[in-house]
Design a protein around this motif. Structure first.
Motif, PDB file in Angstrom:
ATOM      1  N   LEU A  17       0.828  -1.205   0.000  1.00  0.00           N
ATOM      2  CA  LEU A  17       0.000   0.000   0.000  1.00  0.00           C
ATOM      3  C   LEU A  17       0.861   1.253   0.000  1.00  0.00           C
ATOM      4  O   LEU A  17       0.546   2.247  -0.636  1.00  0.00           O
ATOM      5  N   LEU A  18       1.964   1.204   0.740  1.00  0.00           N
ATOM      6  CA  LEU A  18       2.799   2.383   0.914  1.00  0.00           C
ATOM      7  C   LEU A  18       3.470   2.826  -0.385  1.00  0.00           C
ATOM      8  O   LEU A  18       3.497   4.009  -0.705  1.00  0.00           O
ATOM      9  N   VAL A  19       4.001   1.881  -1.146  1.00  0.00           N
ATOM     10  CA  VAL A  19       4.724   2.248  -2.367  1.00  0.00           C
ATOM     11  C   VAL A  19       4.024   1.719  -3.613  1.00  0.00           C
ATOM     12  O   VAL A  19       3.567   2.489  -4.452  1.00  0.00           O
ATOM     13  N   GLY A  20       3.938   0.419  -3.752  1.00  0.00           N
ATOM     14  CA  GLY A  20       3.481  -0.194  -4.999  1.00  0.00           C
ATOM     15  C   GLY A  20       2.131   0.292  -5.487  1.00  0.00           C
ATOM     16  O   GLY A  20       2.002   0.798  -6.615  1.00  0.00           O
ATOM     17  N   LYS A  21       1.124   0.149  -4.676  1.00  0.00           N
ATOM     18  CA  LYS A  21      -0.223   0.531  -5.107  1.00  0.00           C
ATOM     19  C   LYS A  21      -0.358   2.046  -5.255  1.00  0.00           C
ATOM     20  O   LYS A  21      -1.009   2.529  -6.177  1.00  0.00           O
ATOM     21  N   SER A  22       0.279   2.794  -4.363  1.00  0.00           N
ATOM     22  CA  SER A  22       0.204   4.259  -4.430  1.00  0.00           C
ATOM     23  C   SER A  22       0.857   4.788  -5.704  1.00  0.00           C
ATOM     24  O   SER A  22       0.260   5.603  -6.420  1.00  0.00           O
ATOM     25  N   VAL A  23       2.056   4.341  -5.997  1.00  0.00           N
ATOM     26  CA  VAL A  23       2.763   4.808  -7.194  1.00  0.00           C
ATOM     27  C   VAL A  23       2.033   4.348  -8.448  1.00  0.00           C
ATOM     28  O   VAL A  23       1.901   5.098  -9.419  1.00  0.00           O
ATOM     29  N   SER A  24       1.519   3.131  -8.419  1.00  0.00           N
ATOM     30  CA  SER A  24       0.757   2.612  -9.551  1.00  0.00           C
ATOM     31  C   SER A  24      -0.434   3.518  -9.870  1.00  0.00           C
ATOM     32  O   SER A  24      -0.678   3.859 -11.033  1.00  0.00           O
ATOM     33  N   MET A  25      -1.159   3.926  -8.851  1.00  0.00           N
ATOM     34  CA  MET A  25      -2.318   4.795  -9.061  1.00  0.00           C
ATOM     35  C   MET A  25      -1.907   6.177  -9.573  1.00  0.00           C
ATOM     36  O   MET A  25      -2.572   6.742 -10.442  1.00  0.00           O
TER      37      MET A  25
END
Length: 120
Positions: A3-11
């Protein structure tokens, strides 16, 4: 995928109409997926894991990882990222260093958002 990096940056990238492929440490053929990326954001949690074999020539690499590898003779911590910076540097158009790359920007934006929230 975090949630902190992967999903946030993806969005964030998708909001700018980027095509995003999200991989993780257990992705089969990880090297082949990474090699296709124009922008490679790395937060795998393994020191110097990404080498030039994973990176497309001319890509932009954003290294989010930070690892303490020991202490120098002068007593300073020896830090590195998830990307083998020296190995990858000659092959990319841009790369964030560790230390001094993503970390200070993260802190600056956290402080900005705190001040902004306090003004409301």
């Amino acid at each position: 995928r975090s949630l902190l990096v992967g999903k946030s940056v993806s969005m964030l990238f998708q909001q700018r109409n980027a095509t995003v492929t999200m991989c993780h440490s257990k992705t089969e053929n990880l090297k082949e997926f990474c090699k296709q990326a124009d922008i490679l954001v790395v937060a795998i949690g393994k020191p110097k894991f990404i080498t030039k074999e994973y990176v497309k020539e001319g890509a932009v690499v954003i290294d989010v990882g930070i690892h303490r590898m020991g202490v120098s003779d002068s007593g300073k911590s020896i830090l590195c990222g998830d990307v083998d910076y020296d190995d990858v540097l000659p092959h990319v158009s841009a790369i964030t260093p560790v230390p001094g790359g993503v970390g200070p920007m993260t802190i600056a934006m956290l402080m900005y958002n705190c001040v902004k929230a306090a003004e409301m």
